[in-house]
Motif scaffolding. Sequence first.
Motif, PDB file in Angstrom:
ATOM      1  N   PRO A 145      43.784  42.014  25.724  1.00 42.20           N
ATOM      2  CA  PRO A 145      44.270  42.497  27.024  1.00 42.20           C
ATOM      3  C   PRO A 145      43.582  43.801  27.443  1.00 42.20           C
ATOM      4  O   PRO A 145      43.258  44.645  26.616  1.00 42.20           O
ATOM      5  N   LEU A 146      43.387  43.923  28.735  1.00 41.72           N
ATOM      6  CA  LEU A 146      42.845  45.137  29.335  1.00 41.72           C
ATOM      7  C   LEU A 146      43.975  45.899  30.009  1.00 41.72           C
ATOM      8  O   LEU A 146      44.956  45.294  30.444  1.00 41.72           O
ATOM      9  N   PRO A 147      43.848  47.225  30.128  1.00 42.03           N
ATOM     10  CA  PRO A 147      44.867  47.968  30.872  1.00 42.03           C
ATOM     11  C   PRO A 147      44.885  47.498  32.324  1.00 42.03           C
ATOM     12  O   PRO A 147      43.839  47.224  32.909  1.00 42.03           O
ATOM     13  N   LEU A 148      46.065  47.389  32.874  1.00 43.23           N
ATOM     14  CA  LEU A 148      46.229  46.927  34.248  1.00 43.23           C
ATOM     15  C   LEU A 148      46.450  48.141  35.149  1.00 43.23           C
ATOM     16  O   LEU A 148      47.494  48.778  35.086  1.00 43.23           O
ATOM     17  N   PRO A 149      45.442  48.480  35.955  1.00 44.12           N
ATOM     18  CA  PRO A 149      45.611  49.631  36.851  1.00 44.12           C
ATOM     19  C   PRO A 149      46.746  49.362  37.842  1.00 44.12           C
ATOM     20  O   PRO A 149      46.992  48.224  38.212  1.00 44.12           O
ATOM     21  N   GLU A 150      47.412  50.410  38.251  1.00 46.28           N
ATOM     22  CA  GLU A 150      48.463  50.263  39.251  1.00 46.28           C
ATOM     23  C   GLU A 150      47.816  50.166  40.630  1.00 46.28           C
ATOM     24  O   GLU A 150      46.811  50.830  40.895  1.00 46.28           O
ATOM     25  N   ILE A 151      48.388  49.310  41.439  1.00 39.76           N
ATOM     26  CA  ILE A 151      47.981  49.289  42.843  1.00 39.76           C
ATOM     27  C   ILE A 151      49.233  49.592  43.658  1.00 39.76           C
ATOM     28  O   ILE A 151      50.277  48.970  43.477  1.00 39.76           O
ATOM     29  N   LEU A 210      40.774  47.976  42.811  1.00 34.41           N
ATOM     30  CA  LEU A 210      41.151  46.582  43.068  1.00 34.41           C
ATOM     31  C   LEU A 210      40.284  45.638  42.230  1.00 34.41           C
ATOM     32  O   LEU A 210      40.778  44.644  41.693  1.00 34.41           O
ATOM     33  N   GLU A 211      39.022  45.966  42.105  1.00 32.23           N
ATOM     34  CA  GLU A 211      38.110  45.198  41.256  1.00 32.23           C
ATOM     35  C   GLU A 211      38.632  45.179  39.814  1.00 32.23           C
ATOM     36  O   GLU A 211      38.727  44.114  39.192  1.00 32.23           O
ATOM     37  N   LEU A 212      39.014  46.349  39.294  1.00 28.04           N
ATOM     38  CA  LEU A 212      39.546  46.441  37.932  1.00 28.04           C
ATOM     39  C   LEU A 212      40.877  45.706  37.802  1.00 28.04           C
ATOM     40  O   LEU A 212      41.142  45.053  36.789  1.00 28.04           O
ATOM     41  N   TYR A 213      41.715  45.807  38.829  1.00 28.14           N
ATOM     42  CA  TYR A 213      43.027  45.162  38.802  1.00 28.14           C
ATOM     43  C   TYR A 213      42.897  43.645  38.727  1.00 28.14           C
ATOM     44  O   TYR A 213      43.487  43.002  37.854  1.00 28.14           O
ATOM     45  N   LEU A 214      42.125  43.053  39.636  1.00 24.75           N
ATOM     46  CA  LEU A 214      41.987  41.593  39.645  1.00 24.75           C
ATOM     47  C   LEU A 214      41.287  41.086  38.388  1.00 24.75           C
ATOM     48  O   LEU A 214      41.681  40.057  37.820  1.00 24.75           O
ATOM     49  N   SER A 215      40.273  41.809  37.923  1.00 28.15           N
ATOM     50  CA  SER A 215      39.581  41.359  36.704  1.00 28.15           C
ATOM     51  C   SER A 215      40.508  41.467  35.489  1.00 28.15           C
ATOM     52  O   SER A 215      40.480  40.601  34.610  1.00 28.15           O
ATOM     53  N   ALA A 216      41.367  42.489  35.443  1.00 31.07           N
ATOM     54  CA  ALA A 216      42.325  42.606  34.333  1.00 31.07           C
ATOM     55  C   ALA A 216      43.359  41.482  34.388  1.00 31.07           C
ATOM     56  O   ALA A 216      43.747  40.941  33.348  1.00 31.07           O
ATOM     57  N   LEU A 217      43.807  41.105  35.587  1.00 32.25           N
ATOM     58  CA  LEU A 217      44.750  39.984  35.697  1.00 32.25           C
ATOM     59  C   LEU A 217      44.145  38.706  35.109  1.00 32.25           C
ATOM     60  O   LEU A 217      44.802  37.994  34.341  1.00 32.25           O
ATOM     61  N   ILE A 218      42.888  38.427  35.475  1.00 32.38           N
ATOM     62  CA  ILE A 218      42.217  37.224  34.966  1.00 32.38           C
ATOM     63  C   ILE A 218      42.033  37.324  33.456  1.00 32.38           C
ATOM     64  O   ILE A 218      42.323  36.384  32.713  1.00 32.38           O
ATOM     65  N   ASN A 219      41.576  38.464  32.982  1.00 28.30           N
ATOM     66  CA  ASN A 219      41.363  38.683  31.553  1.00 28.30           C
ATOM     67  C   ASN A 219      42.658  38.499  30.773  1.00 28.30           C
ATOM     68  O   ASN A 219      42.674  37.881  29.708  1.00 28.30           O
ATOM     69  N   ASN A 220      43.758  39.044  31.304  1.00 28.12           N
ATOM     70  CA  ASN A 220      45.025  39.079  30.580  1.00 28.12           C
ATOM     71  C   ASN A 220      45.852  37.798  30.739  1.00 28.12           C
ATOM     72  O   ASN A 220      46.964  37.723  30.229  1.00 28.12           O
TER      73      ASN A 220
END
Length: 157
Positions: free
Chosen positions: A72-78, A88-98
């Motif tokens: 799992p990657l840390p999920l940035p807050e939006i 947003l790039e980090l958020y969506l990529s973390a959702l897919i990763n996790n």
Amino acid sequence: MRPARYQQFAIDTYRAAGLAAEPWEEGTRRPYGVCVTLPSGARLWHAITAQARPGDDGSQPEEPVVKEAPNPLPLPEIETGRVPVPRLELYLSALINNAGSGEIESVYGYSDRSTPPTTPGFGVRFWSEARIYAPFVRSAAPGGRDGGAAFDLPAEI
């Protein structure tokens, strides 16, 4: 994972995280994509393009390669306000990763690469050696309609 199946996987993943998401396409130019609605009501459209695994024959049934899901990657807050595009790039990529898919080897944001991106987005590497690319194509402020010109994204959405 082929684009059509990935599109549904991404939509299901975004919805599980509480975001509104629906399929999006622009004919043969961009046959696969997703329109994501953020908590603020702003929308982001990202395309889905692919690099097939070596030797893949699209006329044959897909043969997924499943191993261990990525850590799992840390999920940035939006927030409910404007979100900087890199976050947003980090958020969506973390959702897919996790999401826990054993087909996914890793996910990366375009901004994480050593060469600065011309377009924000993220990429997905699969154990099969296939890849999915999800460039951000357009965005719209809350209540906005069409999202404007392709690849003309503001710094915040």
